[in-house]
Scaffold this motif. Sequence first.
Motif, mmCIF file in Angstrom:
data_model
loop_
_atom_site.group_PDB
_atom_site.id
_atom_site.type_symbol
_atom_site.label_atom_id
_atom_site.label_comp_id
_atom_site.label_asym_id
_atom_site.label_seq_id
_atom_site.Cartn_x
_atom_site.Cartn_y
_atom_site.Cartn_z
ATOM 1 N N MET A 1 0.852 -1.108 -0.015
ATOM 2 C CA MET A 1 0.107 0.115 -0.016
ATOM 3 C C MET A 1 0.877 1.023 0.163
ATOM 4 O O MET A 1 0.746 2.221 -0.849
ATOM 5 C CB MET A 1 -0.934 -0.024 1.203
ATOM 6 N N ASN A 2 1.856 1.187 0.863
ATOM 7 C CA ASN A 2 2.873 2.444 0.682
ATOM 8 C C ASN A 2 3.553 2.465 -0.747
ATOM 9 O O ASN A 2 3.676 3.669 -1.228
ATOM 10 C CB ASN A 2 4.130 2.071 1.856
ATOM 11 N N THR A 3 3.765 1.577 -1.341
ATOM 12 C CA THR A 3 4.305 1.629 -2.607
ATOM 13 C C THR A 3 3.433 2.225 -3.760
ATOM 14 O O THR A 3 3.740 3.065 -4.461
ATOM 15 C CB THR A 3 5.046 0.312 -2.995
ATOM 16 N N VAL A 4 1.985 1.537 -3.598
ATOM 17 C CA VAL A 4 1.103 2.080 -4.369
ATOM 18 C C VAL A 4 0.714 3.607 -4.102
ATOM 19 O O VAL A 4 0.683 4.437 -5.161
ATOM 20 C CB VAL A 4 -0.061 1.107 -4.265
ATOM 21 N N GLU A 5 0.800 4.116 -3.143
ATOM 22 C CA GLU A 5 0.682 5.473 -2.750
ATOM 23 C C GLU A 5 1.493 6.235 -3.298
ATOM 24 O O GLU A 5 1.363 7.416 -3.757
ATOM 25 C CB GLU A 5 0.401 5.618 -1.021
ATOM 26 N N GLN A 6 2.839 5.886 -3.128
ATOM 27 C CA GLN A 6 3.989 6.647 -3.728
ATOM 28 C C GLN A 6 3.893 7.061 -5.137
ATOM 29 O O GLN A 6 4.164 7.863 -5.875
ATOM 30 C CB GLN A 6 5.401 6.228 -3.258
ATOM 31 N N ILE A 7 3.511 5.630 -5.701
ATOM 32 C CA ILE A 7 3.465 5.614 -7.337
ATOM 33 C C ILE A 7 2.390 6.390 -7.721
ATOM 34 O O ILE A 7 2.241 7.050 -9.016
ATOM 35 C CB ILE A 7 3.691 4.090 -7.724
ATOM 36 N N TYR A 8 1.176 5.643 -7.388
ATOM 37 C CA TYR A 8 -0.033 5.978 -8.103
ATOM 38 C C TYR A 8 -0.864 7.158 -7.405
ATOM 39 O O TYR A 8 -1.951 7.257 -7.864
ATOM 40 C CB TYR A 8 -0.899 4.744 -8.292
ATOM 41 N N GLY A 9 -0.598 7.279 -6.235
ATOM 42 C CA GLY A 9 -1.434 8.324 -5.649
ATOM 43 C C GLY A 9 -2.226 7.632 -4.415
ATOM 44 O O GLY A 9 -2.203 6.383 -4.207
ATOM 45 N N LYS A 10 -2.678 8.545 -3.369
ATOM 46 C CA LYS A 10 -3.576 7.994 -2.330
ATOM 47 C C LYS A 10 -4.894 7.374 -2.713
ATOM 48 O O LYS A 10 -5.357 6.596 -2.001
ATOM 49 C CB LYS A 10 -4.014 9.196 -1.380
ATOM 50 N N ALA A 11 -5.553 7.948 -3.863
ATOM 51 C CA ALA A 11 -6.769 7.282 -4.313
ATOM 52 C C ALA A 11 -6.797 5.901 -4.628
ATOM 53 O O ALA A 11 -7.565 5.179 -4.291
ATOM 54 C CB ALA A 11 -7.343 8.262 -5.517
ATOM 55 N N ALA A 12 -5.629 5.641 -5.518
ATOM 56 C CA ALA A 12 -5.250 4.015 -5.649
ATOM 57 C C ALA A 12 -5.143 3.121 -4.468
ATOM 58 O O ALA A 12 -5.708 2.188 -4.269
ATOM 59 C CB ALA A 12 -4.050 3.959 -6.565
ATOM 60 N N ALA A 13 -4.543 3.750 -3.662
ATOM 61 C CA ALA A 13 -4.197 2.964 -2.175
ATOM 62 C C ALA A 13 -5.419 2.785 -1.293
ATOM 63 O O ALA A 13 -5.865 1.743 -0.822
ATOM 64 C CB ALA A 13 -3.208 3.547 -1.198
ATOM 65 N N MET A 14 -6.325 3.972 -1.403
ATOM 66 C CA MET A 14 -7.590 3.916 -0.663
ATOM 67 C C MET A 14 -8.518 3.000 -1.376
ATOM 68 O O MET A 14 -9.187 2.313 -0.759
ATOM 69 C CB MET A 14 -8.226 5.037 -0.547
ATOM 70 N N ARG A 15 -8.428 3.018 -2.701
ATOM 71 C CA ARG A 15 -9.344 1.810 -3.514
ATOM 72 C C ARG A 15 -8.936 0.529 -3.054
ATOM 73 O O ARG A 15 -9.933 -0.231 -2.812
ATOM 74 C CB ARG A 15 -9.210 2.191 -4.749
ATOM 75 N N LEU A 16 -7.880 0.159 -3.092
ATOM 76 C CA LEU A 16 -7.069 -1.224 -2.833
ATOM 77 C C LEU A 16 -7.578 -1.470 -1.245
ATOM 78 O O LEU A 16 -8.011 -2.839 -1.198
ATOM 79 C CB LEU A 16 -5.838 -1.430 -2.995
ATOM 80 N N ARG A 17 -7.592 -0.631 -0.377
ATOM 81 C CA ARG A 17 -7.812 -0.809 0.866
ATOM 82 C C ARG A 17 -9.360 -1.103 1.120
ATOM 83 O O ARG A 17 -9.759 -2.060 1.856
ATOM 84 C CB ARG A 17 -7.465 0.367 1.921
ATOM 85 N N THR A 18 -10.324 -0.504 0.383
ATOM 86 C CA THR A 18 -11.696 -0.728 0.473
ATOM 87 C C THR A 18 -12.100 -1.897 -0.147
ATOM 88 O O THR A 18 -12.880 -2.669 0.220
ATOM 89 C CB THR A 18 -12.386 0.493 -0.506
ATOM 90 N N GLU A 19 -11.243 -2.344 -1.310
ATOM 91 C CA GLU A 19 -11.429 -3.589 -1.881
ATOM 92 C C GLU A 19 -11.284 -4.668 -0.784
ATOM 93 O O GLU A 19 -12.024 -5.829 -0.862
ATOM 94 C CB GLU A 19 -10.670 -3.959 -3.009
#
Length: 127
Positions: A49-67
């Motif tokens: 999640m930290n890597t996804v947040e740094q590369i794609y932004g917080k919205a992508a990490a929030m979407r993965l956490r919600t899923e």
Amino acid sequence: MDATSLPLLRAGPDVLRVGWQSAAQDSRAVHEVQRLEMHQRLRGFEGKMNTVEQIYGKAAAMRLRTEKILLEQHVRMPGLPSSHVGLDTILGNDDVIDFTDVLNEPSENPEATFRVHDAMEVKLAIF
């Protein structure tokens, strides 16, 4: 479950339906290798999640956490097997074989007599 904690009993046992059961199996200490694997998986997801947040932004990490939260919810009737394929895919466990994949499958127990109607009666408190 921690090795020093006891399982939480939410309702009294239904002795007439499931027979006498022991809480000794629930309070056993977890094997050290199994505990290390569980902690590695949890740290692995947060690292991802930290890597996804740094590369794609917080919205992508929030979407993965919600899923992940949605896929963790158990939506089938009690007793019906659930494979949790989506959750395994998000966590990256879809190509990992662990203890629960091989040993002690409840569906392979020849003495298991599970009836969906009885489980729904207990769940809905209709007895």
